[in-house]
Design an enzyme around this catalytic site. Structure first.
Site, PDB file in Angstrom:
ATOM      1  N   LYS A 205       0.839  -1.198   0.000  1.00 26.19           N
ATOM      2  CA  LYS A 205       0.000   0.000   0.000  1.00 26.19           C
ATOM      3  C   LYS A 205       0.876   1.251   0.000  1.00 26.19           C
ATOM      4  O   LYS A 205       0.681   2.172  -0.802  1.00 26.19           O
ATOM      5  CB  LYS A 205      -0.913  -0.024   1.221  1.00 26.19           C
TER       6      LYS A 205
ATOM      7  N   ARG B 258      -3.415   2.915   8.566  1.00 29.94           N
ATOM      8  CA  ARG B 258      -3.781   1.675   7.863  1.00 29.94           C
ATOM      9  C   ARG B 258      -2.570   0.775   7.694  1.00 29.94           C
ATOM     10  O   ARG B 258      -1.474   1.237   7.393  1.00 29.94           O
ATOM     11  CB  ARG B 258      -4.361   1.997   6.483  1.00 29.94           C
TER      12      ARG B 258
ATOM     13  N   GLY C  80      -8.274  -7.725   4.079  1.00 31.35           N
ATOM     14  CA  GLY C  80      -9.137  -7.811   5.253  1.00 31.35           C
ATOM     15  C   GLY C  80      -8.480  -8.429   6.466  1.00 31.35           C
ATOM     16  O   GLY C  80      -9.118  -8.608   7.496  1.00 31.35           O
TER      17      GLY C  80
ATOM     18  N   MET D  73      -5.772  -7.351   8.240  1.00 34.61           N
ATOM     19  CA  MET D  73      -5.214  -6.513   9.286  1.00 34.61           C
ATOM     20  C   MET D  73      -6.040  -5.242   9.455  1.00 34.61           C
ATOM     21  O   MET D  73      -7.167  -5.172   9.010  1.00 34.61           O
ATOM     22  CB  MET D  73      -3.753  -6.276   9.020  1.00 34.61           C
TER      23      MET D  73
ATOM     24  N   ARG E 266      -3.225  -1.203  -6.482  1.00 35.55           N
ATOM     25  CA  ARG E 266      -2.270  -2.321  -6.563  1.00 35.55           C
ATOM     26  C   ARG E 266      -2.655  -3.134  -7.787  1.00 35.55           C
ATOM     27  O   ARG E 266      -3.780  -2.998  -8.299  1.00 35.55           O
ATOM     28  CB  ARG E 266      -2.325  -3.188  -5.313  1.00 35.55           C
TER      29      ARG E 266
ATOM     30  N   HIS F  66     -15.437  -8.797   0.959  1.00 33.94           N
ATOM     31  CA  HIS F  66     -14.417  -9.664   1.563  1.00 33.94           C
ATOM     32  C   HIS F  66     -14.524 -11.087   1.023  1.00 33.94           C
ATOM     33  O   HIS F  66     -13.550 -11.694   0.608  1.00 33.94           O
ATOM     34  CB  HIS F  66     -14.592  -9.653   3.083  1.00 33.94           C
TER      35      HIS F  66
ATOM     36  N   ARG G 149       6.300 -47.554 -13.864  1.00 34.83           N
ATOM     37  CA  ARG G 149       6.573 -48.344 -12.647  1.00 34.83           C
ATOM     38  C   ARG G 149       6.069 -49.762 -12.907  1.00 34.83           C
ATOM     39  O   ARG G 149       4.859 -50.005 -12.890  1.00 34.83           O
ATOM     40  CB  ARG G 149       5.835 -47.760 -11.445  1.00 34.83           C
TER      41      ARG G 149
ATOM     42  N   ARG H 130      11.176 -48.722 -15.684  1.00 33.81           N
ATOM     43  CA  ARG H 130      11.968 -48.958 -14.483  1.00 33.81           C
ATOM     44  C   ARG H 130      11.836 -50.410 -14.044  1.00 33.81           C
ATOM     45  O   ARG H 130      10.726 -50.942 -13.961  1.00 33.81           O
ATOM     46  CB  ARG H 130      11.488 -48.039 -13.351  1.00 33.81           C
TER      47      ARG H 130
ATOM     48  N   GLU I 141      18.063 -41.360  -6.277  1.00 33.44           N
ATOM     49  CA  GLU I 141      17.060 -41.174  -5.225  1.00 33.44           C
ATOM     50  C   GLU I 141      17.609 -41.478  -3.841  1.00 33.44           C
ATOM     51  O   GLU I 141      16.871 -41.610  -2.881  1.00 33.44           O
ATOM     52  CB  GLU I 141      15.786 -41.976  -5.529  1.00 33.44           C
TER      53      GLU I 141
ATOM     54  N   SER J  16      17.655 -40.142 -13.732  1.00 34.62           N
ATOM     55  CA  SER J  16      16.321 -39.593 -13.494  1.00 34.62           C
ATOM     56  C   SER J  16      16.182 -39.426 -11.985  1.00 34.62           C
ATOM     57  O   SER J  16      16.342 -40.391 -11.228  1.00 34.62           O
ATOM     58  CB  SER J  16      15.246 -40.528 -14.031  1.00 34.62           C
TER      59      SER J  16
ATOM     60  N   GLY K 119      14.646 -39.364  -8.626  1.00 38.53           N
ATOM     61  CA  GLY K 119      13.462 -39.861  -7.919  1.00 38.53           C
ATOM     62  C   GLY K 119      13.332 -39.032  -6.652  1.00 38.53           C
ATOM     63  O   GLY K 119      13.773 -39.421  -5.576  1.00 38.53           O
ATOM     64  N   THR K 120      12.721 -37.873  -6.809  1.00 37.98           N
ATOM     65  CA  THR K 120      12.738 -36.914  -5.697  1.00 37.98           C
ATOM     66  C   THR K 120      11.797 -37.307  -4.563  1.00 37.98           C
ATOM     67  O   THR K 120      11.881 -36.739  -3.488  1.00 37.98           O
ATOM     68  CB  THR K 120      12.386 -35.506  -6.212  1.00 37.98           C
ATOM     69  N   ASN K 121      10.935 -38.320  -4.798  1.00 39.68           N
ATOM     70  CA  ASN K 121      10.112 -38.799  -3.672  1.00 39.68           C
ATOM     71  C   ASN K 121      11.027 -39.497  -2.662  1.00 39.68           C
ATOM     72  O   ASN K 121      11.058 -39.160  -1.483  1.00 39.68           O
ATOM     73  CB  ASN K 121       9.054 -39.794  -4.136  1.00 39.68           C
ATOM     74  N   ASP K 122      11.776 -40.480  -3.164  1.00 37.95           N
ATOM     75  CA  ASP K 122      12.691 -41.179  -2.265  1.00 37.95           C
ATOM     76  C   ASP K 122      13.825 -40.276  -1.826  1.00 37.95           C
ATOM     77  O   ASP K 122      14.304 -40.379  -0.693  1.00 37.95           O
ATOM     78  CB  ASP K 122      13.254 -42.437  -2.950  1.00 37.95           C
TER      79      ASP K 122
ATOM     80  N   CYS L 182      11.424 -37.714 -12.126  1.00 38.85           N
ATOM     81  CA  CYS L 182      10.170 -38.444 -12.226  1.00 38.85           C
ATOM     82  C   CYS L 182       9.459 -38.552 -10.885  1.00 38.85           C
ATOM     83  O   CYS L 182       8.435 -39.205 -10.765  1.00 38.85           O
ATOM     84  CB  CYS L 182      10.392 -39.833 -12.826  1.00 38.85           C
TER      85      CYS L 182
ATOM     86  N   TYR M 209      14.277 -32.857 -18.894  1.00 34.94           N
ATOM     87  CA  TYR M 209      12.818 -33.041 -18.895  1.00 34.94           C
ATOM     88  C   TYR M 209      12.288 -33.236 -17.486  1.00 34.94           C
ATOM     89  O   TYR M 209      13.043 -33.557 -16.565  1.00 34.94           O
ATOM     90  CB  TYR M 209      12.400 -34.234 -19.776  1.00 34.94           C
TER      91      TYR M 209
HETATM   92  C1  PEP Z   1      10.786 -41.426  -6.542  1.00 37.66           C
HETATM   93  O1  PEP Z   1      11.270 -41.984  -5.570  1.00 37.66           O
HETATM   94  O2  PEP Z   1      10.781 -40.205  -6.699  1.00 37.66           O
HETATM   95  C2  PEP Z   1      10.150 -42.222  -7.595  1.00 37.66           C
HETATM   96  C3  PEP Z   1       9.703 -41.663  -8.695  1.00 37.66           C
HETATM   97  O3  PEP Z   1       9.965 -43.532  -7.337  1.00 37.66           O
HETATM   98  P1  PEP Z   1       8.773 -44.103  -6.429  1.00 37.66           P
HETATM   99  O4  PEP Z   1       7.867 -42.961  -6.103  1.00 37.66           O
HETATM  100  O5  PEP Z   1       8.124 -45.156  -7.233  1.00 37.66           O
HETATM  101  O6  PEP Z   1       9.528 -44.608  -5.253  1.00 37.66           O
HETATM  102 MG    MG Z   2      11.584 -44.097  -5.653  1.00 34.48          MG
END
Ligand code: PEP
Ligand code: MG
Length: 897
Positions: A22, A91, A100, A102, A335, A451, A579, A634, A769, A788, A790-793, A856, A876
């Site tokens: 503001k 204000r 709304g 604050m 704004r 609001h 998978r 895989r 991973e 690749s 494996g960002t989950n693990d 992935c 990718y």
């Molecule tokens: C991971 O670990 O990111 C992955 C893609 O494999 P999964 O989820 O099957 O363990």
């Molecule tokens: Mg995994």
């Protein structure tokens, strides 16, 4: 000395962090020469100091005095003077807009003496006393923390005693009486007199704004919007201008284009003889800008001119707050305005056509989450329906749910899994929790800038507001339209795109944007009205531009032919993760059981051989659906016990059979099975015998899969197709593991190629991973054709968070305590997990320049993470098919940002 106070003539729009949104924009408008009442801004830094030490820094008092004196000298009036008082508003205004959330206090400087001066000077006694009662009311609520209802109930009582319905019908005597009652209420509820000294009022109001940063609802809002909790708010002290000076005055809010539909042309709400929040609080029904034009053509003309100037300057939709004081326009705020997803796409395309922004800028103005919202279904217009009434289409979408009439009920019902629609006369910031819990929000009062509307749009929630025929009674938990009664728990349907409200649940159908994405432009435009056409064309232009600009390829995680076909139609450029464990479930589970239970090599080979044709068939179908595009397969990842019966159930079954003295083949099988289940049981299966370890320790398992892949490829080649397979090894932590699998895989593929007389070119790579894999990526790259992530693990193993457990046990508390603002399983933790990705990407490519890199894990479909992967130089991202359009758009945005 730290500078804590900036005059409006000193800052500009780029100083949001210090001056708040503001303050920065007031300074910008001042710089542009627009009519902004003079004033000054106290910085967010002062607020942070205040919150850290529980009191304002000493210099602040001095700097406020200097700024105030300067203001007084410029205007030739003194704050709270008994003859011609200067009044100011106080204000809040943080760096991120928190509508709304604050506090605001208007008319600071009024007291028992200056109210008379104001009456004389303005020649309007009623106005002076109305302003004083407003000060008492706002000061009481905000600064002294007296419940707002204490004052609103007294105001209602004053109106009903007089037999009038609107506050404007109260005269001087009524208002004077109200002021006396309000002062009594202040004394009674706060234990102190209302402060008569203007400077004391000002200092207390400033501190109250600082404190408002930390109210529960403000904290909740920030958590939801992922705004850091430590930023603090700025405070704007601004000369009062008055919209409550009779019929030639008023106050309004406006947007330079319609923020709900994106239709071109200014849109706004105006209320004459009103002040401050009146216009958004829904206390009286508002006028449109066209009504204002009829009422006060010259102010209207001025307003339109200012709005055009702002749009040209900001090159975007702006929202503004303004006041008209006896025919003179004043700008109180601007704004870049919040808008619905549809409006975002349409406005971005319009601004390109108006040569105000480039296509790249247009792309940066829309987001994947907005696109996702547009893909939500709509109500089926051909279904039979019972239209109850119509309100304003405030935030699009189709919501069906049980009617609830207060925020705690909405929350409680939603927590037990019910879909609810929150029905309120009007909403206020205390309703936030219920609004979050509800599928949709319906109000009887207030316009598109109320609001409810603003907050719902911000959340992407369906909202219909200002349904005037709806008579809501929260105390009896009912609403009525004429003779029709809605009770708590009754199902209703609300359409946030048309404002329609239906009795009962309405069926939903795909949205035109979804039709466009699945079936193409022509299908989506067939029979579409102008609004839909404009929207679909805007989405098409921006998504096409994203595809042209993005560097990241987009693949899909798909294990079935059905998913692969869908993914391809949604623009997938290949499969980034198949998978294969999903091919071992259902009827096939018994075959895996046979592999596990095999007593000798022959038995095992026979069991594996039975699986071969099935696996080959799976792969052939998948390759067919993705012909010509890369398919990353895989090898089996999960622990084998996942394919066996539950240990406890089986133990009970065997024990019962034994207790009954049963004998026979089934019991023998069950005993053998139980022994295997017990042998394979692990305390931490996610860290146990899975992934590459399983492949190396279960002879023939990976070999079977590789042979099935080779044979499926050979079949496809024989049929004139172009199969492109990549084989991926899961859970590798050391180059040696990968080398062992690689040798065997290459051998089998060579055998199949020789048997079938074909050439099989198959890159063999690994998932990254495990932290060790990332940290030794320079070595692993020697044996890998691709990585690749494996960002989950990788998230699970870097944080040491069991991915199946912590989201329900730990994360609610961690989000609450601010350990993180979003689950690291949802958005990549760039500092920790992301750093491992960066190390592995860099060091992998040092060993092998041009090493192909993808991701992935679930993060491959998350907007913020996609930007991270773009920056990290991945080739990718791969995500679930339904997230593909979002990923395409975000990869394009990442490329232009
Ligand atoms: C991971 O670990 O990111 C992955 C893609 O494999 P999964 O989820 O099957 O363990
Ligand atoms: Mg995994």
């Amino acid at each position: 000395m730290t500078k804590y106070v900036f005059d409006f003539t000193e800052g500009d729009k780029d100083q949001k962090d210090l001056l708040g949104g503001k303050g920065a924009n007031l300074a910008e408008m001042t710089k542009l020469g627009l009519p902004v009442p003079p004033g000054f801004t106290i910085t967010t830094e002062a607020c942070r100091e205040y919150l850290a030490h529980g009191s304002a820094p000493g210099e602040l008092r001095v700097q406020v005095t200097t700024a105030l004196r300067q203001l007084e000298d410029t205007l030739g009036r003194r704050l709270g003077d008994r003859h011609d008082p200067l009044l100011v508003s106080v204000r809040s205004g943080a760096a991120f807009s928190m509508p709304g959330m604050m506090e605001t206090v208007l008319n600071i400087g009024l007291n028992d003496a200056s109210v008379k001066g104001l009456a004389e000077e303005s020649g309007d006694e009623r106005f002076a006393w109305d302003s004083y009662r407003r000060l008492l009311q706002m000061f009481g609520k905000t600064v002294l923390e007296i419940p707002g209802e204490v004052f609103s109930d007294m105001l209602d009582k004053a109106k009903s005693t007089k037999g009038v319905s609107s506050d404007v019908d109260l005269d001087v005597d009524d208002l004077q009486a109200l002021v006396a009652t309000f002062k009594d209420a202040v004394r009674e509820h706060s234990g102190q007199e209302f402060p008569q000294h203007p400077r004391e009022q000002l200092d207390m109001a400033i501190n109250a704004v600082f404190d408002s940063w930390n109210t529960d609802r403000a904290r909740l809002y920030r958590r939801r919007e992922r705004i850091p909790q430590h930023l603090g708010t700025a405070v704007n002290v601004c000369t009062m201008v008055f919209g409550n000076l009779g019929q030639t005055s008023g106050t309004g809010v406006a947007f330079t284009r319609d923020p709900a539909s994106g239709r071109p042309g200014a849109y706004g709400d105006y209320l004459s003889n009103a002040q401050g929040e009146d216009v958004v609080a829904g206390i009286r029904n508002t006028l449109s800008l066209d009504d204002l034009k009829a009422l006060d053509p010259s102010s209207h003309k001025q307003l339109i001119k200012v709005m055009r100037r702002l749009e040209t300057h900001y090159r975007d939709l702006c929202d503004i707050e303004f006041t008209i004081e006896r025919g003179k326009l004043w700008m109180l705020q601007t704004r870049v305005g919040k808008r619905t997803a549809a409006a975002a796409f349409r406005i971005a395309a319009q601004l390109v056509d108006e040569n105000l922004i480039t296509m790249d800028e247009a792309l940066s103005r829309v987001s994947g989450s907005q696109l996702a919202l547009l893909m939500f279904p709509h109500f089926d217009r051909s279904a039979p329906r019972e239209l109850l009434t119509t309100g304003m289409a405030a935030s699009p979408g189709a919501a069906v749910g049980r009617a609830v009439f207060d925020s705690p009920t909405a929350k409680a019902w939603a927590d037990r899994g019910e879909q609810v629609v929150l029905v309120r006369r009007e909403t206020n910031p205390d309703d936030l929790e219920g609004m979050i819990a509800a599928s949709g929000i319906l109000t009887a009062r207030g316009g598109k800038t109320s609001h409810a509307a603003v907050v719902a749009r911000g959340m992407g929630k369906t909202c219909v507001c200002g349904a005037e025929e709806l008579d809501v009674d929260a105390s009896t938990r009912t609403a009525r339209v004429g003779t029709v009664l809605i009770e708590e728990g009754d199902e209703i349907s609300i359409d946030g795109s048309t404002g329609e409200i239906f009795l009962g649940p309405m069926p939903v159908v795909p949205s035109p944007v979804e039709t466009y994405i699945e079936a193409g432009l022509a299908s989506a435009l067939k029979g579409a009205d102008d609004e839909t056409t404009a929207l679909v064309k805007a989405v098409d232009r921006l998504l096409t531009h994203a595809d042209i600009r993005r560097r990241l390829a987009i693949r899909a995680n798909a294990d079935t032919t059905e998913d692969a076909v869908r993914a391809r139609s949604l623009g997938a450029q290949g499969i980034g993760l198949c998978r294969t464990e999903h091919m071992f479930l259902g009827d096939r589970r018994v075959l895996i059981e046979r592999v596990i239970l095999a007593g000798n090599t022959e038995e095992r080979d026979a069991a594996l051989a039975a699986l071969l044709p099935l696996q080959r068939g799976d792969f052939a179908e998948l390759l067919d659906a993705m012909d010509g595009l890369p398919v990353n397969i895989r090898l089996l990842d999960p622990p084998l016990h996942e394919f066996l019966p539950d240990r406890t159930e089986l133990a009970v079954k065997v024990a019962l059979a034994e207790a009954r003295g049963e004998t026979g083949e089934q019991l023998d099988v069950d005993r053998k099975l139980l022994a295997a289940v017990q042998r394979l049981h692990e305390s931490n299966p996610m860290l146990g015998l899975r992934g590459v370890r399983l492949g190396l320790l279960t002879p023939g398992l990976f070999a079977l899969q590789v042979r099935a892949i080779g044979e499926a490829m050979a079949d496809q080649i024989a049929a004139g197709k172009d199969p492109k397979v990549e084989i991926m090894v899961p859970l590798v932590g050391s180059i040696m593991e990968l080398l062992l699998v690689r040798d065997e895989t290459e051998q089998i593929l060579a055998d199949v190629a020789a048997e079938r007389g074909v050439t099989l070119t198959v890159p063999i790579g690994t998932m990254i991973e495990l932290p060790r894999a990332a940290l030794t990526a320079h070595r692993i790259a020697e044996a890998a054709d691709f990585f690749s992530f494996g960002t989950n693990d990788l998230t699970q193993t870097t944080w040491g968070f069991s991915r199946d457990d912590v989201e329900s046990t730990v994360f609610a508390a961690y989000l609450e305590k601010g350990v993180f603002t979003i689950s690291p399983f949802e958005t990549i933790d760039a500092d920790g997990v992301g750093r491992l990705v960066e190390i592995a990407a860099k060091e992998g490519r040092t060993t092998k320049p041009g090493l192909k890199l993808g991701v992935c894990g679930e993060h491959g479909g998350d907007p913020e993470s996609i930007h991270f992967f773009h920056r990290t130089g991945l080739d990718y991202v791969s995500c679930s098919p339904f997230r593909l359009p979002v990923a395409r758009l975000e990869a394009g945005r990442a490329a232009v940002s």
